[in-house]
Every structure is written in structure tokens, then in C-alpha cells.
Scaffold this motif. Structure first.
Motif, PDB file in Angstrom:
ATOM      1  N   LEU A  41      -3.607  11.486  -1.761  1.00 37.49           N
ATOM      2  CA  LEU A  41      -4.856  10.766  -1.974  1.00 37.49           C
ATOM      3  C   LEU A  41      -5.098   9.766  -0.859  1.00 37.49           C
ATOM      4  O   LEU A  41      -4.206   8.985  -0.498  1.00 37.49           O
ATOM      5  CB  LEU A  41      -4.821  10.031  -3.324  1.00 37.49           C
ATOM      6  CG  LEU A  41      -4.756  10.937  -4.554  1.00 37.49           C
ATOM      7  CD1 LEU A  41      -4.615  10.097  -5.818  1.00 37.49           C
ATOM      8  CD2 LEU A  41      -5.987  11.829  -4.642  1.00 37.49           C
ATOM      9  N   VAL A  42      -6.315   9.787  -0.307  1.00 33.02           N
ATOM     10  CA  VAL A  42      -6.723   8.878   0.769  1.00 33.02           C
ATOM     11  C   VAL A  42      -8.096   8.317   0.396  1.00 33.02           C
ATOM     12  O   VAL A  42      -8.973   9.056  -0.053  1.00 33.02           O
ATOM     13  CB  VAL A  42      -6.798   9.611   2.125  1.00 33.02           C
ATOM     14  CG1 VAL A  42      -7.373   8.700   3.206  1.00 33.02           C
ATOM     15  CG2 VAL A  42      -5.408  10.103   2.526  1.00 33.02           C
ATOM     16  N   GLN A  43      -8.275   7.037   0.577  1.00 36.59           N
ATOM     17  CA  GLN A  43      -9.551   6.404   0.248  1.00 36.59           C
ATOM     18  C   GLN A  43     -10.280   5.946   1.508  1.00 36.59           C
ATOM     19  O   GLN A  43      -9.659   5.630   2.522  1.00 36.59           O
ATOM     20  CB  GLN A  43      -9.324   5.185  -0.657  1.00 36.59           C
ATOM     21  CG  GLN A  43      -8.524   4.070  -0.010  1.00 36.59           C
ATOM     22  CD  GLN A  43      -8.508   2.782  -0.823  1.00 36.59           C
ATOM     23  OE1 GLN A  43      -9.535   2.355  -1.349  1.00 36.59           O
ATOM     24  NE2 GLN A  43      -7.327   2.159  -0.921  1.00 36.59           N
TER      25      GLN A  43
ATOM     26  N   LEU B 132     -10.328   3.971   6.507  1.00 41.83           N
ATOM     27  CA  LEU B 132      -9.466   4.852   5.732  1.00 41.83           C
ATOM     28  C   LEU B 132      -8.167   4.133   5.410  1.00 41.83           C
ATOM     29  O   LEU B 132      -7.631   3.375   6.224  1.00 41.83           O
ATOM     30  CB  LEU B 132      -9.162   6.133   6.501  1.00 41.83           C
ATOM     31  CG  LEU B 132     -10.321   7.090   6.779  1.00 41.83           C
ATOM     32  CD1 LEU B 132      -9.815   8.311   7.538  1.00 41.83           C
ATOM     33  CD2 LEU B 132     -11.006   7.510   5.487  1.00 41.83           C
ATOM     34  N   ALA B 133      -7.655   4.377   4.225  1.00 39.12           N
ATOM     35  CA  ALA B 133      -6.384   3.789   3.816  1.00 39.12           C
ATOM     36  C   ALA B 133      -5.770   4.675   2.746  1.00 39.12           C
ATOM     37  O   ALA B 133      -6.462   5.465   2.094  1.00 39.12           O
ATOM     38  CB  ALA B 133      -6.566   2.365   3.279  1.00 39.12           C
ATOM     39  N   VAL B 134      -4.467   4.549   2.581  1.00 36.93           N
ATOM     40  CA  VAL B 134      -3.829   5.191   1.441  1.00 36.93           C
ATOM     41  C   VAL B 134      -4.241   4.417   0.188  1.00 36.93           C
ATOM     42  O   VAL B 134      -4.825   3.339   0.256  1.00 36.93           O
ATOM     43  CB  VAL B 134      -2.299   5.204   1.616  1.00 36.93           C
ATOM     44  CG1 VAL B 134      -1.897   6.101   2.774  1.00 36.93           C
ATOM     45  CG2 VAL B 134      -1.758   3.792   1.819  1.00 36.93           C
ATOM     46  N   ILE B 135      -3.934   4.984  -0.964  1.00 34.39           N
ATOM     47  CA  ILE B 135      -4.288   4.335  -2.228  1.00 34.39           C
ATOM     48  C   ILE B 135      -3.141   4.552  -3.209  1.00 34.39           C
ATOM     49  O   ILE B 135      -2.591   5.655  -3.263  1.00 34.39           O
ATOM     50  CB  ILE B 135      -5.631   4.900  -2.782  1.00 34.39           C
ATOM     51  CG1 ILE B 135      -6.099   4.097  -3.993  1.00 34.39           C
ATOM     52  CG2 ILE B 135      -5.558   6.376  -3.090  1.00 34.39           C
ATOM     53  CD1 ILE B 135      -7.534   4.439  -4.430  1.00 34.39           C
ATOM     54  N   PRO B 136      -2.706   3.504  -3.892  1.00 29.87           N
ATOM     55  CA  PRO B 136      -3.288   2.170  -4.031  1.00 29.87           C
ATOM     56  C   PRO B 136      -2.970   1.256  -2.858  1.00 29.87           C
ATOM     57  O   PRO B 136      -2.031   1.493  -2.105  1.00 29.87           O
ATOM     58  CB  PRO B 136      -2.661   1.644  -5.318  1.00 29.87           C
ATOM     59  CG  PRO B 136      -1.345   2.331  -5.402  1.00 29.87           C
ATOM     60  CD  PRO B 136      -1.574   3.707  -4.832  1.00 29.87           C
ATOM     61  N   LYS B 137      -3.778   0.190  -2.763  1.00 29.48           N
ATOM     62  CA  LYS B 137      -3.618  -0.834  -1.734  1.00 29.48           C
ATOM     63  C   LYS B 137      -4.064  -2.159  -2.330  1.00 29.48           C
ATOM     64  O   LYS B 137      -5.190  -2.253  -2.838  1.00 29.48           O
ATOM     65  CB  LYS B 137      -4.463  -0.511  -0.502  1.00 29.48           C
ATOM     66  CG  LYS B 137      -4.601  -1.636   0.524  1.00 29.48           C
ATOM     67  CD  LYS B 137      -5.508  -1.189   1.670  1.00 29.48           C
ATOM     68  CE  LYS B 137      -5.920  -2.365   2.558  1.00 29.48           C
ATOM     69  NZ  LYS B 137      -4.794  -3.025   3.221  1.00 29.48           N
TER      70      LYS B 137
ATOM     71  N   LEU C 118       0.853  -1.189   0.000  1.00 31.08           N
ATOM     72  CA  LEU C 118       0.000   0.000   0.000  1.00 31.08           C
ATOM     73  C   LEU C 118       0.883   1.230   0.000  1.00 31.08           C
ATOM     74  O   LEU C 118       1.978   1.211   0.576  1.00 31.08           O
ATOM     75  CB  LEU C 118      -0.962   0.008   1.179  1.00 31.08           C
ATOM     76  CG  LEU C 118      -0.447   0.089   2.606  1.00 31.08           C
ATOM     77  CD1 LEU C 118      -1.614   0.380   3.556  1.00 31.08           C
ATOM     78  CD2 LEU C 118       0.254  -1.178   3.055  1.00 31.08           C
ATOM     79  N   ALA C 119       0.434   2.266  -0.674  1.00 34.18           N
ATOM     80  CA  ALA C 119       1.310   3.414  -0.878  1.00 34.18           C
ATOM     81  C   ALA C 119       0.562   4.726  -0.718  1.00 34.18           C
ATOM     82  O   ALA C 119      -0.573   4.877  -1.193  1.00 34.18           O
ATOM     83  CB  ALA C 119       1.945   3.359  -2.264  1.00 34.18           C
ATOM     84  N   LEU C 120       1.230   5.673  -0.086  1.00 28.95           N
ATOM     85  CA  LEU C 120       0.771   7.058  -0.099  1.00 28.95           C
ATOM     86  C   LEU C 120       1.164   7.643  -1.455  1.00 28.95           C
ATOM     87  O   LEU C 120       2.330   7.608  -1.837  1.00 28.95           O
ATOM     88  CB  LEU C 120       1.428   7.841   1.031  1.00 28.95           C
ATOM     89  CG  LEU C 120       1.168   9.356   1.031  1.00 28.95           C
ATOM     90  CD1 LEU C 120      -0.305   9.662   1.207  1.00 28.95           C
ATOM     91  CD2 LEU C 120       2.001  10.044   2.100  1.00 28.95           C
ATOM     92  N   THR C 121       0.191   8.153  -2.187  1.00 30.94           N
ATOM     93  CA  THR C 121       0.449   8.747  -3.495  1.00 30.94           C
ATOM     94  C   THR C 121       0.484  10.262  -3.366  1.00 30.94           C
ATOM     95  O   THR C 121      -0.455  10.871  -2.836  1.00 30.94           O
ATOM     96  CB  THR C 121      -0.634   8.332  -4.509  1.00 30.94           C
ATOM     97  OG1 THR C 121      -0.595   6.913  -4.671  1.00 30.94           O
ATOM     98  CG2 THR C 121      -0.410   8.995  -5.851  1.00 30.94           C
ATOM     99  N   ALA C 122       1.581  10.856  -3.844  1.00 30.47           N
ATOM    100  CA  ALA C 122       1.775  12.308  -3.787  1.00 30.47           C
ATOM    101  C   ALA C 122       2.050  12.810  -5.199  1.00 30.47           C
ATOM    102  O   ALA C 122       3.017  12.384  -5.841  1.00 30.47           O
ATOM    103  CB  ALA C 122       2.938  12.649  -2.858  1.00 30.47           C
ATOM    104  N   ILE C 123       1.203  13.709  -5.698  1.00 31.25           N
ATOM    105  CA  ILE C 123       1.299  14.208  -7.065  1.00 31.25           C
ATOM    106  C   ILE C 123       1.557  15.713  -7.030  1.00 31.25           C
ATOM    107  O   ILE C 123       0.780  16.476  -6.435  1.00 31.25           O
ATOM    108  CB  ILE C 123       0.013  13.921  -7.846  1.00 31.25           C
ATOM    109  CG1 ILE C 123      -0.308  12.415  -7.810  1.00 31.25           C
ATOM    110  CG2 ILE C 123       0.136  14.397  -9.290  1.00 31.25           C
ATOM    111  CD1 ILE C 123      -1.661  12.066  -8.415  1.00 31.25           C
ATOM    112  N   ALA C 124       2.638  16.144  -7.653  1.00 28.75           N
ATOM    113  CA  ALA C 124       2.995  17.564  -7.657  1.00 28.75           C
ATOM    114  C   ALA C 124       1.969  18.376  -8.456  1.00 28.75           C
ATOM    115  O   ALA C 124       1.540  17.967  -9.544  1.00 28.75           O
ATOM    116  CB  ALA C 124       4.386  17.744  -8.255  1.00 28.75           C
ATOM    117  N   ARG C 125       1.593  19.526  -7.870  1.00 29.86           N
ATOM    118  CA  ARG C 125       0.699  20.454  -8.561  1.00 29.86           C
ATOM    119  C   ARG C 125       1.349  21.831  -8.589  1.00 29.86           C
ATOM    120  O   ARG C 125       2.026  22.236  -7.620  1.00 29.86           O
ATOM    121  CB  ARG C 125      -0.653  20.545  -7.852  1.00 29.86           C
ATOM    122  CG  ARG C 125      -1.418  19.246  -7.794  1.00 29.86           C
ATOM    123  CD  ARG C 125      -2.826  19.432  -7.244  1.00 29.86           C
ATOM    124  NE  ARG C 125      -2.818  19.880  -5.855  1.00 29.86           N
ATOM    125  CZ  ARG C 125      -3.912  19.970  -5.088  1.00 29.86           C
ATOM    126  NH1 ARG C 125      -5.096  19.652  -5.600  1.00 29.86           N
ATOM    127  NH2 ARG C 125      -3.838  20.372  -3.839  1.00 29.86           N
TER     128      ARG C 125
END
Length: 514
Positions: free
Chosen positions: A329-331, A344-349, A308-315
Motif C-alpha cells: 500500500l502506497v498513499q 508519495l509515502a508508505v502508509i501508515p505514517k 512510517l511503515a510499508l504495509t504488506a498483506i498476504a493474498r
């Protein structure tokens, strides 16, 4: 059947099944004792007294047309339409594989599991299952962690439970880890990601006792009643580890998902129900995972798990949103998944499992790329709960979604790292906490509108790494799964080290319980 016919224990039970009521609810509806209803199941040829015949006549007369149709079906009327659950019990190959597995490991004759599940399905009350889901939702991540600490203690040798601190906020978890397994800074590609699958690693023998078999029957009946997805696909089982900073090494063997779903995956529901009822009785846990020694002895048990991973996208900076940042992103997990439902979990998992190449797919990074495609970029063809996998190379460049193809076109566009490893006491699963970072702002401008969670998520939330208050509040949310909170805390720690000015969050420190 009409009022002139004679009711028997079998036909009364068929009416109960058609009404989809438990013994207690059916007895309440008829105004009788629950033990009378239980007696009908035990003695199907019993003929109730005339007063009871009248009560059952009235109950049938008051039934809805749909309930009458189900009643006719349970009596064997060939004109009656079978329910979706009954059709699936008879035709779903994955349910069939689970029934065959259960017959074998419970020591039953072929067909016994199917009969047991059908009988249990007939008495399930779907409304009660929904009510139980609500009660389970009231049990917080902190309740779960505290209950498992009370059951196991918090430490064995150099292994202890992971705790994170963010200012005054203390986040205890049920993840058993050690110093060598944290802050790994390990890229998820060779030569750092090098798990192996040795040849011919048979699973340990397993014989289910009566209680374990009954709980497996209950799981299958509930799966059918709630139309939950169950796929008997291959999964990895952990055999050994050699994990340290910048290195993931060890060995995996193979198993099947139904083995997991009908054994150790039942521990989560048993635990949450025990906490909700203020009980300490957990016979399945006593059997499968009785102490921390058993948890750490991964080669002697079914140790399944995932990534499972915390996804961080630059804006980029925005006149309305503010400074340049990372989108996090959190699901909230769907109620249709088998584990961590409504948490609650990080995404993807996802589960760590092979697609087509058992040895190559043992790399943790391959599972994470697959889950990124499936859970955020909309690749249904690699979701093995939806369809069989027939492609020779599902992650071949020619099959990638446009967002993933863009990310893979340049080596620096997609950063994937493992940030921590642990064994989750909830079900004994191994957890590879990871971080996905997309540093190129062009990605969000191109593809931000097509990033979308799949059926495994009920909702998808976004947070900014410049919003200290909201992210801190998120960390304190009691709805987290334990593994999700572990991955979130470790991911934020690593992101603070590499994210530069985009990350404006309070420091997060970890400790291992004593």
C-alpha cells in the motif's frame, strides 16, 4: 459604504481583504501601482485623491454579493456573517494556543499575534496559495535531495545520506543515517523497543527574531485561509539514541505540536519555494538547522518526528490476479496535511506522540499500532486532530476495530519491525522506517474490503510483490517524499528476506554517501 462616503487607507484595505487579493493583484485590478496599495496599509487614515475615490467606487460596485458581505464585515458591520477563517481565529482553541505561543516566543504583548494573523489573513489570495501549491508539486524528491546536499554536503564523520540502488536506478535521499541505523531487524515490542521518557526535561529557551515571527504569522494565516488542520497536541522530542541491530533505545522529552508547526516545520516550505525559484536563500534554515552538526545535536533543538511503515498483506493465488503475493500500500498525501503534502509515502505514517501514557507510549510500536487503526482501519476517535482524547486506554482490546482485534488475537498474525532510522534534513525530523507484514491470507479475505485510508491521504494505491516492473517504476517516481522513499526501500529489502516465493522483486542495496 456608498459612493458618497470618503475612502481611506483603512476602507481601501478592507475592500482588498474582501476581494481576497494580494497587494499586487489588487493594484492590477485597480490599475495602480502596488506601492500605493502598500501605502494604504501603512497609513490607514490617508484619504486618496478624488480620481482614486472613483476607482475604488467602481471596484466596490463590480464586487460580487459575497465580496460585498465580506467588505461590510471588515468595516465592522454587526449584521455581516464572519467567515469560517475568522470564526476559527476567534474560537478554535488550537489556533488560540498557537497565538499565545507566538506572543510569548516573539516577545509580543498578548493579542499581538492575533492582530498580526488577522491582518495577514485579510490580504491573502487563496488562488495564489493554490498556485504556489502547484509550483511546489513540480519540485521533485530528487530536486529536494540535491538542494539539501548542496546546502549541507553529504557526510559528517560516520553519518551520511542514504542512497538505495535497484539495478540501474539510483535513489538519493535527504535522510542522514549510519551503518548502525540500517537493516535493524528490530521487532517493535519489548524488550527490543525500549525508548524511555525521563522526568523533568525542560525544552531549551527559544526567542523568535523578526523574520521567524513573520513566517509563523504567515503559517497561521495560511492555515486559516486553506482550512488546514492544526492541533496543539503533545509530541515527543528526541533527546538521545542508542540504536543498533535488534535494539531501539534512547530517551524522549516532551513538546507541543504548535512549537513544531511554527518553527522547524516551516523549513520544508521554505526549501521547496527556494528550489522552485532557483534560489539558495533560506534564512529559517540558516537559523534553525545551519549544518550537519546541528542536525545530529538532537538534544539541543526541537527534534520531532514519526513512524512510517510499508504495509504488506498476504493474498492467496487468484485465477485473475495470478500467484500468491503481498499487497503493498502506497498513499499520495493530502493537500490538507502540514508536511509532505501531495507527496508519495508508505502508509501508515504519523507523528510519534503520546496518547494518554507519556512513558508507555514512547514505544515506537504503540504509535505504529495507533496509526494502523487510524489510517487504515477507520478509528476516528484516536485521531487527535478531529477530537480530544478522553479514553483512558485508547488501544484497549475492547476498543479495537474488528480487523485489529483479529490481528492481535494471535501473536503471529501481525509482524511489525523497524527497518531503519535516520534524521531527515528537510526539517530535521527523526524517522523510524518500519515494515508491517500480515502473513495470514485469511486477513485479506475477511477484511480487505474495509481497509481504507483516512483524510490524510488523497489516494491509496496498491502494488503486488510479483509485479517487478511496476514496483521498480514506483521506486523511480519523483513524487516521493524523502522519508517515504527511505521506508519503501528498506521495507522492500526486509520483505525480500522474509517473504519467500511471494516476493519477486529485483535486489535493492543501500550505501551511505561519502
Amino acid at each position: 459604504m456608498n459612493s458618497a462616503d470618503q475612502w481611506t487607507g483603512r476602507t481601501a484595505s478592507a475592500l482588498q481583504a474582501a476581494l481576497r487579493l494580494s497587494n499586487e493583484r489588487f493594484a492590477e485590478r485597480l490599475g495602480i501601482a502596488a506601492r500605493t496599495v502598500a501605502g494604504w496599509h501603512q497609513k490607514p487614515d490617508l484619504r486618496p485623491k478624488s480620481e482614486m475615490q472613483q476607482v475604488l467606487d467602481i471596484a466596490l460596485e463590480q464586487a460580487t454579493p459575497a465580496e460585498r458581505a465580506r467588505f461590510a464585515e471588515h468595516l465592522g458591520d454587526p449584521a455581516a456573517e464572519p467567515s469560517p477563517a475568522d470564526e476559527r481565529l476567534d474560537a478554535d482553541p488550537h489556533i488560540g494556543a498557537a497565538l499565545e505561543w507566538l506572543d510569548k516566543h516573539a516577545g509580543w504583548s498578548p493579542g499581538s499575534a492575533r492582530q498580526a494573523v488577522a491582518e495577514r489573513l485579510a490580504t491573502l489570495d487563496v488562488r495564489e496559495l493554490h498556485d504556489r501549491g502547484t509550483r511546489r508539486g513540480w519540485v521533485s524528491q530528487r530536486n529536494v535531495a540535491a538542494a539539501l546536499t548542496a546546502y549541507y554536503g553529504s557526510r559528517l564523520d560516520d553519518h551520511g545520506l542514504f542512497t538505495a540502488r535497484c539495478g540501474d536506478l539510483v535513489m538519493n535521499t535527504s535522510v542522514l543515517t549510519c551503518t548502525d541505523w540500517l537493516d535493524l531487524d528490530c521487532e517493535l515490542r519489548p524488550p527490543y523497543d525500549r525508548f524511555r521518557v525521563p522526568t523533568a526535561q525542560p525544552e531549551p529557551d527559544l526567542a523568535l527574531d523578526d523574520h521567524a515571527a513573520r513566517r509563523a504569522v504567515q503559517r497561521l494565516a495560511e492555515t486559516l485561509a486553506m482550512n488546514t488542520r492544526l492541533s496543539d497536541n503533545p509530541i515527543y522530542r528526541l533527546l538521545s539514541t542508542d540504536i543498533r541491530e535488534r535494539q531501539l533505545d534512547g530517551t524522549f522529552g516532551g513538546s507541543r505540536f504548535v512549537h513544531y508547526a511554527l518553527t522547524v516545520d516551516l523549513l520544508e516550505g521554505e526549501l521547496v519555494d527556494a528550489v522552485a525559484a532557483d534560489s539558495t536563500a533560506m534564512p529559517l534554515r540558516d537559523r534553525y538547522l545551519p549544518d550537519l552538526g546541528a542536525v545530529l545535536d538532537v538534544s539541543s533543538r526541537l527534534t520531532a518526528g514519526g513512524v512510517l511503515a510499508l504495509t504488506a498483506i498476504a493474498r492467496p493465488a487468484d485465477p485473475y490476479r495470478g500467484d500468491a503475493d503481498y499487497l503493498l500500500l502506497v498513499q499520495e498525501r493530502s493537500g490538507n496535511v502540514l508536511n509532505a503534502a501531495r507527496r508519495l509515502a508508505v502508509i501508515p505514517k504519523g507523528f510519534h506522540q503520546p496518547l494518554t501514557d507519556v512513558r508507555r507510549d514512547a514505544q515506537v510500536g504503540i504509535t505504529l499500532r495507533r496509526e494502523l487503526e487510524e489510517e487504515l482501519f477507520g478509528r476516528p476517535d484516536i485521531d487527535n486532530t478531529v477530537a480530544e482524547q478522553l479514553a483512558a486506554d485508547p488501544l484497549h482490546p475492547s476498543r479495537l476495530t474488528e480487523p485489529m482485534h483479529w490481528l492481535m488475537a494471535e501473536p503471529d498474525r501481525l509482524r511489525m519491525e523497524c527497518t531503519g532510522f535516520g534524521l531527515n534534513l528537510v526539517s530535521g525530523n527523526y524517522e523510524f522506517a518500519s515494515l508491517i507484514v500480515i502473513d495470514d491470507e485469511e486477513f485479506w479475505e475477511r477484511y480487505g474490503g474495509v481497509v481504507e485510508a483516512n483524510w490524510e491521504s488523497a489516494t491509496l494505491r496498491q502494488y503486488s510483490t510479483t509485479d517487478t516492473e511496476l514496483v521498480t517504476e514506483l521506486l523511480g517516481d519523483v513524487a516521493w517524499s524523502n522519508e517515504g522513499l527511505f521506508a519503501m526501500a528498506q521495507g522492500l529489502r526486509r520483505l525480500a528476506q522474509i517473504g519467500g516465493e511471494r516476493v519477486k522483486l529485483p535486489a535493492i542495496e543501500w550505501e551511505i554517501s561519502q
